[in-house]
Design a protein around this motif. Structure first.
Motif, PDB file in Angstrom:
ATOM      1  N   VAL A 185      76.881 -21.779  27.737  1.00  0.00           N
ATOM      2  CA  VAL A 185      78.078 -22.337  28.375  1.00  0.00           C
ATOM      3  C   VAL A 185      78.772 -23.301  27.422  1.00  0.00           C
ATOM      4  O   VAL A 185      79.997 -23.340  27.317  1.00  0.00           O
ATOM      5  CB  VAL A 185      77.711 -23.038  29.698  1.00  0.00           C
ATOM      6  CG1 VAL A 185      78.884 -23.854  30.233  1.00  0.00           C
ATOM      7  CG2 VAL A 185      77.287 -22.010  30.744  1.00  0.00           C
ATOM      8  N   ALA A 186      77.982 -24.088  26.693  1.00  0.00           N
ATOM      9  CA  ALA A 186      78.550 -25.036  25.735  1.00  0.00           C
ATOM     10  C   ALA A 186      79.187 -24.330  24.549  1.00  0.00           C
ATOM     11  O   ALA A 186      80.202 -24.782  24.015  1.00  0.00           O
ATOM     12  CB  ALA A 186      77.473 -25.999  25.249  1.00  0.00           C
ATOM     13  N   PHE A 187      78.577 -23.206  24.127  1.00  0.00           N
ATOM     14  CA  PHE A 187      79.054 -22.473  22.946  1.00  0.00           C
ATOM     15  C   PHE A 187      79.219 -20.994  23.294  1.00  0.00           C
ATOM     16  O   PHE A 187      78.430 -20.148  22.858  1.00  0.00           O
ATOM     17  CB  PHE A 187      78.071 -22.643  21.787  1.00  0.00           C
ATOM     18  CG  PHE A 187      78.005 -24.033  21.235  1.00  0.00           C
ATOM     19  CD1 PHE A 187      78.969 -24.493  20.345  1.00  0.00           C
ATOM     20  CD2 PHE A 187      76.983 -24.887  21.614  1.00  0.00           C
ATOM     21  CE1 PHE A 187      78.907 -25.783  19.838  1.00  0.00           C
ATOM     22  CE2 PHE A 187      76.918 -26.187  21.111  1.00  0.00           C
ATOM     23  CZ  PHE A 187      77.893 -26.628  20.219  1.00  0.00           C
ATOM     24  N   PRO A 188      80.255 -20.649  24.057  1.00  0.00           N
ATOM     25  CA  PRO A 188      80.401 -19.255  24.504  1.00  0.00           C
ATOM     26  C   PRO A 188      80.631 -18.268  23.371  1.00  0.00           C
ATOM     27  O   PRO A 188      80.372 -17.076  23.539  1.00  0.00           O
ATOM     28  CB  PRO A 188      81.617 -19.320  25.444  1.00  0.00           C
ATOM     29  CG  PRO A 188      82.355 -20.560  25.041  1.00  0.00           C
ATOM     30  CD  PRO A 188      81.310 -21.523  24.584  1.00  0.00           C
ATOM     31  N   ASP A 189      81.096 -18.747  22.214  1.00  0.00           N
ATOM     32  CA  ASP A 189      81.379 -17.842  21.103  1.00  0.00           C
ATOM     33  C   ASP A 189      80.248 -17.761  20.084  1.00  0.00           C
ATOM     34  O   ASP A 189      80.389 -17.105  19.043  1.00  0.00           O
ATOM     35  CB  ASP A 189      82.668 -18.284  20.396  1.00  0.00           C
ATOM     36  CG  ASP A 189      83.873 -18.230  21.322  1.00  0.00           C
ATOM     37  OD1 ASP A 189      83.916 -17.324  22.171  1.00  0.00           O
ATOM     38  OD2 ASP A 189      84.757 -19.104  21.195  1.00  0.00           O
ATOM     39  N   LYS A 190      79.117 -18.433  20.347  1.00  0.00           N
ATOM     40  CA  LYS A 190      77.987 -18.425  19.429  1.00  0.00           C
ATOM     41  C   LYS A 190      76.827 -17.622  20.030  1.00  0.00           C
ATOM     42  O   LYS A 190      76.610 -17.648  21.240  1.00  0.00           O
ATOM     43  CB  LYS A 190      77.506 -19.853  19.143  1.00  0.00           C
ATOM     44  CG  LYS A 190      78.573 -20.782  18.599  1.00  0.00           C
ATOM     45  CD  LYS A 190      79.038 -20.386  17.211  1.00  0.00           C
ATOM     46  CE  LYS A 190      80.008 -21.414  16.646  1.00  0.00           C
ATOM     47  NZ  LYS A 190      80.540 -21.009  15.331  1.00  0.00           N
ATOM     48  N   PRO A 191      76.061 -16.922  19.196  1.00  0.00           N
ATOM     49  CA  PRO A 191      74.892 -16.203  19.709  1.00  0.00           C
ATOM     50  C   PRO A 191      73.832 -17.173  20.217  1.00  0.00           C
ATOM     51  O   PRO A 191      73.548 -18.185  19.569  1.00  0.00           O
ATOM     52  CB  PRO A 191      74.384 -15.432  18.489  1.00  0.00           C
ATOM     53  CG  PRO A 191      75.521 -15.425  17.516  1.00  0.00           C
ATOM     54  CD  PRO A 191      76.284 -16.684  17.753  1.00  0.00           C
ATOM     55  N   VAL A 192      73.261 -16.878  21.372  1.00  0.00           N
ATOM     56  CA  VAL A 192      72.183 -17.690  21.953  1.00  0.00           C
ATOM     57  C   VAL A 192      71.070 -16.749  22.391  1.00  0.00           C
ATOM     58  O   VAL A 192      71.291 -15.850  23.209  1.00  0.00           O
ATOM     59  CB  VAL A 192      72.664 -18.525  23.154  1.00  0.00           C
ATOM     60  CG1 VAL A 192      71.502 -19.325  23.745  1.00  0.00           C
ATOM     61  CG2 VAL A 192      73.805 -19.461  22.743  1.00  0.00           C
ATOM     62  N   VAL A 193      69.876 -16.960  21.834  1.00  0.00           N
ATOM     63  CA  VAL A 193      68.723 -16.104  22.126  1.00  0.00           C
ATOM     64  C   VAL A 193      67.607 -16.965  22.695  1.00  0.00           C
ATOM     65  O   VAL A 193      67.250 -17.994  22.107  1.00  0.00           O
ATOM     66  CB  VAL A 193      68.227 -15.383  20.853  1.00  0.00           C
ATOM     67  CG1 VAL A 193      66.969 -14.567  21.149  1.00  0.00           C
ATOM     68  CG2 VAL A 193      69.327 -14.492  20.279  1.00  0.00           C
ATOM     69  N   SER A 194      67.075 -16.566  23.834  1.00  0.00           N
ATOM     70  CA  SER A 194      65.889 -17.233  24.382  1.00  0.00           C
ATOM     71  C   SER A 194      64.699 -16.303  24.270  1.00  0.00           C
ATOM     72  O   SER A 194      64.840 -15.081  24.386  1.00  0.00           O
ATOM     73  CB  SER A 194      66.104 -17.652  25.837  1.00  0.00           C
ATOM     74  OG  SER A 194      65.976 -16.554  26.712  1.00  0.00           O
ATOM     75  N   VAL A 195      63.528 -16.885  24.021  1.00  0.00           N
ATOM     76  CA  VAL A 195      62.286 -16.112  23.921  1.00  0.00           C
ATOM     77  C   VAL A 195      61.303 -16.654  24.936  1.00  0.00           C
ATOM     78  O   VAL A 195      60.969 -17.846  24.922  1.00  0.00           O
ATOM     79  CB  VAL A 195      61.701 -16.194  22.503  1.00  0.00           C
ATOM     80  CG1 VAL A 195      60.295 -15.614  22.475  1.00  0.00           C
ATOM     81  CG2 VAL A 195      62.583 -15.444  21.515  1.00  0.00           C
ATOM     82  N   SER A 196      60.855 -15.808  25.848  1.00  0.00           N
ATOM     83  CA  SER A 196      59.927 -16.201  26.905  1.00  0.00           C
ATOM     84  C   SER A 196      58.794 -15.196  26.999  1.00  0.00           C
ATOM     85  O   SER A 196      58.901 -14.066  26.505  1.00  0.00           O
ATOM     86  CB  SER A 196      60.641 -16.260  28.270  1.00  0.00           C
ATOM     87  OG  SER A 196      61.784 -17.072  28.244  1.00  0.00           O
TER      88      SER A 196
ATOM     89  N   PHE B 276      59.313 -16.485  32.099  1.00  0.00           N
ATOM     90  CA  PHE B 276      60.620 -15.947  32.465  1.00  0.00           C
ATOM     91  C   PHE B 276      60.773 -15.821  33.975  1.00  0.00           C
ATOM     92  O   PHE B 276      61.851 -16.068  34.526  1.00  0.00           O
ATOM     93  CB  PHE B 276      60.841 -14.583  31.808  1.00  0.00           C
ATOM     94  CG  PHE B 276      62.169 -13.974  32.155  1.00  0.00           C
ATOM     95  CD1 PHE B 276      63.330 -14.444  31.576  1.00  0.00           C
ATOM     96  CD2 PHE B 276      62.253 -12.942  33.080  1.00  0.00           C
ATOM     97  CE1 PHE B 276      64.564 -13.895  31.911  1.00  0.00           C
ATOM     98  CE2 PHE B 276      63.474 -12.380  33.421  1.00  0.00           C
ATOM     99  CZ  PHE B 276      64.642 -12.854  32.829  1.00  0.00           C
ATOM    100  N   MET B 277      59.691 -15.459  34.662  1.00  0.00           N
ATOM    101  CA  MET B 277      59.797 -15.235  36.106  1.00  0.00           C
ATOM    102  C   MET B 277      60.038 -16.525  36.892  1.00  0.00           C
ATOM    103  O   MET B 277      60.427 -16.479  38.051  1.00  0.00           O
ATOM    104  CB  MET B 277      58.540 -14.522  36.617  1.00  0.00           C
ATOM    105  CG  MET B 277      58.438 -13.076  36.160  1.00  0.00           C
ATOM    106  SD  MET B 277      59.726 -12.001  36.849  1.00  0.00           S
ATOM    107  CE  MET B 277      59.057 -11.720  38.481  1.00  0.00           C
ATOM    108  N   TYR B 278      59.830 -17.681  36.267  1.00  0.00           N
ATOM    109  CA  TYR B 278      60.186 -18.935  36.930  1.00  0.00           C
ATOM    110  C   TYR B 278      61.678 -18.956  37.285  1.00  0.00           C
ATOM    111  O   TYR B 278      62.077 -19.470  38.323  1.00  0.00           O
ATOM    112  CB  TYR B 278      59.901 -20.117  36.007  1.00  0.00           C
ATOM    113  CG  TYR B 278      58.512 -20.682  36.034  1.00  0.00           C
ATOM    114  CD1 TYR B 278      58.300 -22.042  36.177  1.00  0.00           C
ATOM    115  CD2 TYR B 278      57.401 -19.869  35.888  1.00  0.00           C
ATOM    116  CE1 TYR B 278      57.031 -22.592  36.177  1.00  0.00           C
ATOM    117  CE2 TYR B 278      56.119 -20.392  35.882  1.00  0.00           C
ATOM    118  CZ  TYR B 278      55.938 -21.753  36.031  1.00  0.00           C
ATOM    119  OH  TYR B 278      54.663 -22.284  36.024  1.00  0.00           O
TER     120      TYR B 278
END
Length: 542
Positions: free
Chosen positions: A415-426, A431-433
């Motif tokens: 949301v802060a950087f809509p034009d930048k790639p953001v990857v989460s690793v879980s 992740f199910m939380y």
């Protein structure tokens, strides 16, 4: 003066402090506040998730990635309590998050009558989890209390703060005198006498080391110039990854720093608790410790340093280098440290396939992208093997280690950087939380790439149960859905990868998509990483 409701005064003061986004869930206690947010919708965006915990983690991700204040709004009682894990995470990582919680009617607070969402001493709970907390009891109080909240958030050590507002105060109309933000004093550079003493120790050192933590963000170039003058290796803490450029020849990861630790004679710790070194690696009377921290309480925690400098990381580094200007040039250690990095890399290569997966993820994320880790096997190894060269591009949960924080935090970063790639690793457990926030990502068009490693277990717990407790495996095995199909049912893109090469390709493809993508990576049991990344005592030398 203007006549307005408490909710309108609160929203206007948020706007005056530069807030353009809030993460919020509505509820009856906050109806008047949301009516004010509706009227201000052209100035402040409201991003609403499916759970209060996600609202707080999204604010956390927004703040961690930007360095600006992240704001979330929730109902009182259980709504506020649902956010406390994220609030504790913000406290642990010195992140400026503002919690705004509703409250029951002002005259009923503390009487135990049983109003909807009433809990004992909500303000007291807030005060124990934040740097500062207060209650707005009149609309006229909103301007100065909001200003004080932002002053606390942005002065000294940044940590979360909280405001609670009773529902009748939010709806009450009154004359309100609005105000501008409070002026911020310049951050201290440190006492000149302490700077001089620290410089004398560093100039006389033979084997110095610099440790840079999350408090060193914004001071990377100055720290590296100081390191070059001293020819001191620089070790970044996990929370401080990216504070200094990993590509610089003087930087080392934790295992590399640990190998040098027995011979270090002077350590300069900047913006870090030094928890790993002071508690795990060990210290002795031959080691001189210089600590730079904006928080005077932190300086003497665990062990009193040889020299303590209360000051801003960047200004203190500049002051130290200025005193050392005339110091004779030292022999370059670049070749020595390159050989050490190579040796450490060979040792870490035993952690397969974690190392290969972590490398594939890092290579797929562009230099201007963001990576949010979690409590899962690949992420553990990534903390010591993945290079980061920009401040705030690596985001973790600090010492809280809050399982499930990663995906909603990544939403806030995006949301802060809509034009930048953001990857989460879980992992599948973490992740199910927050899995329902796939709906939030789709609704708001938040194009996060969520990588989920699935082993149908709380893998770390299961390994410990099996190896340390005679195979007493209990409550650690999981049942999962088909994550690819689940993503598609939510309206997100779904993909599956089974090798590091496939994962890298899927991440690159996902980054180009306009909406969220979930990439499932089925894995088996992985080798125990802790013996290689959690190093034990190295001092005193035998």
């Amino acid at each position: 003066m203007a006549e307005m409701t408490g909710g309108e005064a609160l929203v206007e003061m948020l706007r005056r402090h530069g807030v353009d986004t809030v993460f919020a869930l509505p509820g009856v206690q906050n109806d008047a506040l949301f009516a004010a947010l509706y009227d201000a919708r052209n100035a402040i965006r409201v991003v609403h998730p499916r759970h209060e915990q996600a609202a707080a983690y999204m604010a956390y991700g927004y703040a961690r990635a930007t360095g600006r204040v992240g704001v979330y709004i929730v109902v009182p009682g259980p709504g506020f309590l649902n956010t406390t894990a994220a609030l504790a995470t913000a406290y642990a990582t010195s992140t400026p998050v503002l919690c705004i919680a509703g409250q029951i009617p002002l005259a009923m607070i503390g009487r135990g009558i049983g109003f909807l969402h009433e809990i004992p001493d909500q303000l007291g709970v807030m005060q124990r989890l934040t740097k500062w907390a207060a209650r707005i009891e009149r609309p006229a109080d909103a301007p100065h209390l909001v200003s004080e909240a932002f002053y606390q958030l942005t002065s000294g050590r940044p940590r979360p703060v909280a405001l609670e507002v009773p529902l009748d105060v939010l709806a009450e109309k009154a004359e309100v005198t609005l105000s501008d933000p409070l002026p911020q004093p310049p951050p201290p550079a440190g006492d000149p006498a302490a700077i001089g003493k620290a410089a004398e120790l560093l100039a006389g050192s033979k084997h110095p080391m610099i440790i840079a933590g999350g408090g060193a963000f914004g001071a990377g170039p100055e720290i590296l110039r100081l390191a070059e003058r001293l020819q001191a290796p620089v070790v970044s803490t996990y929370t401080g990854k990216g504070a200094v450029d990993w590509k610089h020849p003087l930087t080392l990861n934790y295992p590399g720093g640990h190998r040098l630790w027995p011979d270090v004679d002077v350590v300069l710790a900047i913006g870090t608790r030094m928890q790993a070194q002071l508690v795990n690696w060990g210290v002795d009377d031959t080691l001189k410790v210089v600590r730079v921290d904006i928080d005077p309480v932190e300086i003497n925690r665990v062990r009193r340093p040889t020299v303590g400098i209360v000051g801003d990381a960047r200004r203190a580094a500049i002051a130290l280098e200025a005193v050392l200007t005339d110091m004779p040039a030292r022999t370059s250690r670049a070749a020595e440290l390159a050989a050490l990095k190579s040796a450490v890399g060979k040792t870490l290569s035993e952690l397969s396939p974690q190392v290969e997966f972590a490398a594939a993820i890092r290579e797929a994320i562009p230099d201007d992208g963001f990576y949010v880790d979690e409590l899962t096997q690949v992420a553990y190894v990534g903390r010591v093997t993945m290079p980061f060269s920009r401040p705030r591009s690596f985001i973790d949960s600090g010492y809280q280690g809050t399982l499930g924080f990663g995906f909603p935090t990544a939403l806030g970063v995006k949301v802060a950087f809509p034009d930048k790639p953001v990857v989460s690793v879980s992992g599948d457990g973490g992740f199910m939380y927050a899995m329902p926030e796939l709906a939030t990502a789709v609704f708001h068009g938040i194009a996060v790439v969520a990588v989920v490693f699935t082993d149908n277990a709380f893998g770390n717990v299961k390994r410990i149960q099996r190896t340390d407790y005679g195979g007493k495996v209990i409550a650690s095995e999981l049942h999962n859905p088909d994550f690819v199909e689940l993503a598609r049912l939510f309206g997100a893109a779904g993909a599956r990868a089974t090798t590091p090469a496939e994962l890298g390709a899927e991440i690159r493809a996902a980054i180009k998509r306009p909406g969220p993508t979930l990439i499932e990576v089925p894995v088996g049991e992985m080798p125990d990483p802790w013996k290689l990344i959690h190093m034990g005592r190295a001092r005193p030398k035998a």
